[in-house]
Design a protein around this motif. Structure first.
Motif, PDB file in Angstrom:
ATOM      1  N   THR A  97      -1.879  -5.445  -3.787  1.00 41.11           N
ATOM      2  CA  THR A  97      -0.916  -4.370  -3.579  1.00 41.11           C
ATOM      3  C   THR A  97      -1.527  -3.386  -2.591  1.00 41.11           C
ATOM      4  OG1 THR A  97       0.117  -4.538  -5.758  1.00 41.11           O
ATOM      5  CG2 THR A  97       0.306  -2.424  -4.635  1.00 41.11           C
ATOM      6  N   ALA A  98      -0.781  -3.063  -1.531  1.00 40.30           N
ATOM      7  CA  ALA A  98      -1.236  -2.103  -0.518  1.00 40.30           C
ATOM      8  C   ALA A  98      -0.220  -0.979  -0.432  1.00 40.30           C
ATOM      9  CB  ALA A  98      -1.395  -2.785   0.838  1.00 40.30           C
ATOM     10  N   ILE A  99      -0.684   0.258  -0.604  1.00 42.56           N
ATOM     11  CA  ILE A  99       0.225   1.395  -0.623  1.00 42.56           C
ATOM     12  C   ILE A  99      -0.356   2.550   0.185  1.00 42.56           C
ATOM     13  CG2 ILE A  99       1.202   0.800  -2.875  1.00 42.56           C
ATOM     14  CD1 ILE A  99      -0.552   2.912  -4.133  1.00 42.56           C
ATOM     15  N   THR A 100       0.546   3.420   0.662  1.00 39.88           N
ATOM     16  CA  THR A 100       0.150   4.685   1.266  1.00 39.88           C
ATOM     17  C   THR A 100       0.650   5.784   0.335  1.00 39.88           C
ATOM     18  OG1 THR A 100       2.169   5.092   2.542  1.00 39.88           O
ATOM     19  CG2 THR A 100       0.522   3.607   3.504  1.00 39.88           C
ATOM     20  N   ASP A 101       0.556   7.032   0.770  1.00 39.15           N
ATOM     21  CA  ASP A 101       1.018   8.113  -0.086  1.00 39.15           C
ATOM     22  C   ASP A 101       2.538   8.133  -0.222  1.00 39.15           C
ATOM     23  OD1 ASP A 101       1.355   8.779   2.563  1.00 39.15           O
ATOM     24  OD2 ASP A 101       1.078  10.921   2.230  1.00 39.15           O
ATOM     25  N   LYS A 102       3.241   7.418   0.669  1.00 34.65           N
ATOM     26  CA  LYS A 102       4.702   7.464   0.637  1.00 34.65           C
ATOM     27  C   LYS A 102       5.362   6.099   0.484  1.00 34.65           C
ATOM     28  CE  LYS A 102       5.158  11.599   3.563  1.00 34.65           C
ATOM     29  NZ  LYS A 102       5.741  12.141   4.812  1.00 34.65           N
ATOM     30  N   PHE A 103       4.664   5.038   0.891  1.00 35.82           N
ATOM     31  CA  PHE A 103       5.334   3.751   0.973  1.00 35.82           C
ATOM     32  C   PHE A 103       4.503   2.631   0.349  1.00 35.82           C
ATOM     33  CE2 PHE A 103       6.407   6.217   4.813  1.00 35.82           C
ATOM     34  CZ  PHE A 103       7.756   6.382   4.581  1.00 35.82           C
ATOM     35  N   VAL A 104       5.200   1.658  -0.209  1.00 37.82           N
ATOM     36  CA  VAL A 104       4.570   0.427  -0.674  1.00 37.82           C
ATOM     37  C   VAL A 104       4.605  -0.563   0.483  1.00 37.82           C
ATOM     38  CG1 VAL A 104       4.689  -1.471  -2.303  1.00 37.82           C
ATOM     39  CG2 VAL A 104       5.295   0.828  -3.050  1.00 37.82           C
ATOM     40  N   LEU A 105       3.454  -0.903   1.012  1.00 33.53           N
ATOM     41  CA  LEU A 105       3.394  -1.858   2.118  1.00 33.53           C
ATOM     42  C   LEU A 105       3.431  -3.297   1.617  1.00 33.53           C
ATOM     43  CD1 LEU A 105       0.648  -0.138   4.327  1.00 33.53           C
ATOM     44  CD2 LEU A 105       3.125   0.220   4.335  1.00 33.53           C
TER      45      LEU A 105
END
Length: 835
Positions: free
Chosen positions: A127-135
């Motif tokens: 699982t790869a995520i940023t502060d706003k989006f699930v990549l």
């Protein structure tokens, strides 16, 4: 189906002869941020002339966690050197990148499970995520045919730090082979696109992240990153043609492609525009004959679609006219490319938003002949499809249900009621465009300056300053001061990026300083924004008539040199959202939050009632509520504002505009705008203020993604305190929280008729503040939803005609009278125990 055979010799010769042109183009854009990371590598990795550095090269890249390991291979048969090493994570880990220039960036991720004696990487769940989006969510190579995974996203970065987190899921490990974080031009993807169906404009793409799903060089061969100034890969379209024999490839020399205003090599390489698919049987009599591409997609998502065109077929203008369809809906009727661009062999593109077709999990793109055209032919040069992440996936509270796939289709049924009007409008626009055939691109024109009641007056004054002759704008009009472009340049130090305050759909906002030392905010329009002209006019027309303590003041504007620049008062503490989440600013107290909400409500109440005809803001959100040095809230950004319905009307029929997450569901469904649409958006703002989280957050579990739905489920259980900002826990009087929650709940009612007016909202927020301030007293009726004990509800009346008028709109440079009227309702609460 037999694959059609194509003779590539002429085209490949062109590529060899004109290859140097692509190399020259590549120097046209230099990214400010250009991070190329080879994860787990011990040395630099060279790939097509680009150098990827080890993730340990700078300690700031990898925020280390326990248990990460490095895996590498040598002399491997992997397709690219970037896949010869990787880093494995057994616990959540992050990479941090310092962003020197805010705006859109590529985020590219590389994955390939190398052999490892410790972990089975084929079964790793990533699982790869940023502060706003699930990549990436729970991806695994198990049962995947392709051992390589490349993911490309375009993300609008608004802060100076970008962090991507890799989270092992399902009791497994995570890994990554390579990461790219690279700047792209701000105008690569504009804020607007056309939603289909029904045909309606949409603003808000700058708030969305996009994931590349398809990028096709239609009619041409594979183009690798070295052929593209932005490092993109363009695949051939053959495998997606619905009928192989329906198309033939055509090509010209790439050097004959002439870019015009609005389209650059960064939009797409000339190698894309130099090839196309045309009709396999041109001049057919059957007008149902189309070239169609069918592309499988996730039916639960919504997509950004960009179509690239270039008339490389015609020998003269106005010969090639055809129709464009998306999922069998007409996207562009009677497209005459040479009229759009002013010549042949000039690139053109068009952006759309759509989902899969109603009867399959695919998106179909078709081009076909126009029945009125003299020559029946059609062509397409390039195609890009990107998944719109977060905001669009969770457009409305109901979108995560099974009905979500049908929202746009349902909208089509509603939109059919206005189909005739839309067709008429399209025809008028088409005629207008044809009359401008001599223009080679979309250019902003200066504002009409004739001095009547509907236009702007401009006076230029030449003055002597310190003995030197310099042209200084001393003029002002009913629309504010008219600045020269040189004054704007001086105030912003030539638009110094270090003075950048933010980036929005209209353009960038810079901090400026006028000659007298006054701080200002300078909003510079993006000349490639098709909606910019309308927003520019609307902003000036609206704000020049409005004066209120809780509305951001327009100081003036500049429209020289085809620029569109607005100058506002400077708001030292920036947008409300920055004080709620996403920054390191200290949290606001509950009293501060209430006072800010009250201030914003006063501004909106004035808009709705302070003029002879109400004004609907249409884009109420926490980024459009700004705070001055004293934390006084002011409503900003009136580019989408609309005059409200007349006395004999209940609504204004208009295309849907606004920001996802804040859109009134009733307005979205019916395209009927009322003041209650602002009330719904403000209800979302109230919940953001309480919970200190975004209106939409796809990282959270599905039931929590949309704050309006999630918060209302807790409000109806009387347990709003369970989801409030942790900083506020134990610091809010229950009665005040209860009144605040009831107010938000009424704002978020599904039907507009069930929502309160902004005057009622303001009254209730004032009441919540009074309950907080008189918390030591217990004889106030805490359960009241409509009145304070023994005090009848006195709704705020519309502003009376005794106030000053500007341009026919009630106005006041000092709204103390309003505040006094509001406060009078609560004057009896100063000592409620005495009642």
């Amino acid at each position: 189906m037999e694959m059609k055979m194509v003779n590539w010799v002429p085209l490949l010769s062109c590529l060899l002869i004109f290859g140097f042109l692509a190399n020259d183009c590549s120097a046209a854009f230099t990214p400010i941020d250009n991070y190329l990371i080879a994860c787990g590598s011990s040395q630099n990795v060279s790939i097509e002339g680009q150098i990827f550095v080890p993730d340990s090269h700078q300690p700031s890249f990898l925020l280390k966690s326990q248990g990460d390991t490095v895996v590498g291979v040598s002399n491997s048969s992997v397709v690219s050197p970037i896949y010869q090493s990787l880093r494995v994570f057994t616990t959540p880990s992050s990479y941090r990148f310092n962003i020197r220039q805010t705006g859109r960036h590529w985020v590219r991720l590389y994955f390939h499970p190398l052999p490892n004696s410790v972990h089975d990487l084929n079964s790793a769940s990533i699982t790869a995520i940023t502060d706003k989006f699930v990549l990436l969510s729970n991806f695994t190579f198990k049962n995947q045919k392709d051992p390589y995974l490349f993911k490309e996203y375009i993300v609008n970065m608004t802060s100076d730090t970008f962090i991507v987190n890799f989270v092992p899921s399902n009791n497994s490990v995570a890994f990554v082979n390579g990461i790219e974080v690279v700047s792209v031009p701000d105008d690569l993807i504009l804020d607007q696109a056309l939603v289909l169906p029904p045909s309606a404009p949409f603003n808000g793409l700058s708030d969305c992240a996009l994931e590349t799903v398809y990028r096709l060089n239609v009619g041409g061969p594979l183009l690798t990153p070295k052929n593209d100034t932005l490092g993109r890969t363009w695949k051939n379209d053959w495998s997606y043609l619905h009928v192989n024999g329906s198309a033939v490839n055509v090509s010209v020399s790439p050097g004959t492609i002439n870019y015009h205003v609005g389209v650059t090599p960064e939009t797409a390489p000339n190698l894309v525009y130099a090839t196309a698919e045309a009709m396999g049987n041109a001049n057919v009599l059957n007008l149902n004959f189309n070239i169609t591409w069918v592309l499988p997609v996730d039916p639960s998502s919504i997509y950004f679609i960009r179509l690239h065109f270039c008339d490389i077929i015609s020998s003269a203008m106005n010969e090639l006219v055809f129709n464009v369809y998306i999922n069998s809906s007409i996207a562009i009727a009677s497209l005459d490319l040479s009229t759009k661009t002013g010549d042949v062999k000039v690139p053109y593109y068009k952006d759309f938003i759509s989902n899969s077709s109603s009867d399959s999990d695919t998106i179909s793109i078709s081009v076909g002949p126009d029945m009125l055209a003299e020559i029946t032919n059609a062509s397409l040069n390039g195609l890009e499809i990107m998944k719109i992440m977060s905001s669009v996936d969770h457009l409305l509270p109901s979108l995560h249900s099974k009905k979500s796939k049908m929202v746009i289709i349902i909208g089509a049924a509603v939109g059919s009621l206005t189909a005739f009007g839309l067709i008429t409008l399209c025809y008028c626009c088409f005629v207008a465009r044809r009359s401008k055939a001599s223009h080679h691109g979309h250019l902003w024109l200066p504002l009409p300056l004739h001095g009547n009641s509907h236009t702007m007056t401009k006076v230029s004054t030449v003055s002597q300053k310190s003995g030197t002759a310099s042209c200084i704008s001393l003029a002002s009009s009913s629309h504010g001061r008219v600045f020269t472009f040189q004054e704007i340049m001086d105030s912003t130090n030539k638009f110094d990026e270090s003075l950048l305050l933010g980036v929005g759909g209209f353009g960038k906002v810079y901090k400026g300083t006028l000659e007298d030392g006054t701080g200002v905010a300078v909003k510079r329009g993006n000349p490639r924004s098709e909606q910019g002209l309308a927003e520019f006019h609307t902003e000036i027309e609206m704000l020049s008539k409005l004066r209120h303590r809780h509305l951001v003041s327009l100081i003036g504007y500049c429209d020289e040199r085809s620029e569109m620049i607005l100058v506002y008062e400077y708001m030292a503490n920036g947008p409300l959202r920055s004080h709620l989440y996403g920054t390191d600013l200290p949290p606001l107290s509950w009293k501060q939050r209430l006072e800010i909400c009250i201030g914003a409500a006063r501004g909106l109440h004035y808009l709705h009632t302070g003029a002879t005809q109400s004004i609907i803001h249409r884009d109420v959100k926490t980024t459009n509520i700004l705070l001055d040095e004293n934390y006084v809230a002011k409503v900003a950004d009136f580019g989408l504002s609309k005059t409200g319905p007349a006395l004999d009307q209940t609504h204004v029929s208009t295309a849907v505009k606004g920001s996802f997450g804040y859109l009134d569901p009733e307005y979205f469904r019916r395209q009927q705008l009322t003041e209650k649409s602002d009330v719904y958006s403000f209800g979302v703002v109230l919940m953001e203020v309480l919970c200190s989280r975004p209106a939409l957050n796809p990282i959270l579990p599905r039931e929590q993604v949309n704050i309006a739905e999630w918060a209302m489920s807790w409000q109806k259980k009387g347990m709003l305190d369970h989801i409030m900002d942790q900083y506020l826990v134990g610091k809010v009087i229950p009665a005040s929280l209860r009144k605040f929650g009831e107010t938000a709940e009424k704002c978020l009612a599904e039907q507009g008729v069930d929502r309160p007016t902004m005057g009622d909202v303001l009254w209730n927020l004032e009441y919540a503040l009074q309950l907080e301030e008189t918390s030591a007293l217990t004889d106030v009726d805490e359960n009241s939803t409509n009145h304070i004990a023994d005090i009848p509800l006195t709704p705020l009346e519309p502003f009376n005609n005794s106030m000053s008028m500007i341009g026919g709109v009630n106005s006041s440079t000092d709204d103390d009278a309003e505040d006094a009227a509001t406060s009078a309702v609560f004057s009896q609460l100063v000592n409620p125990r005495g009642r």
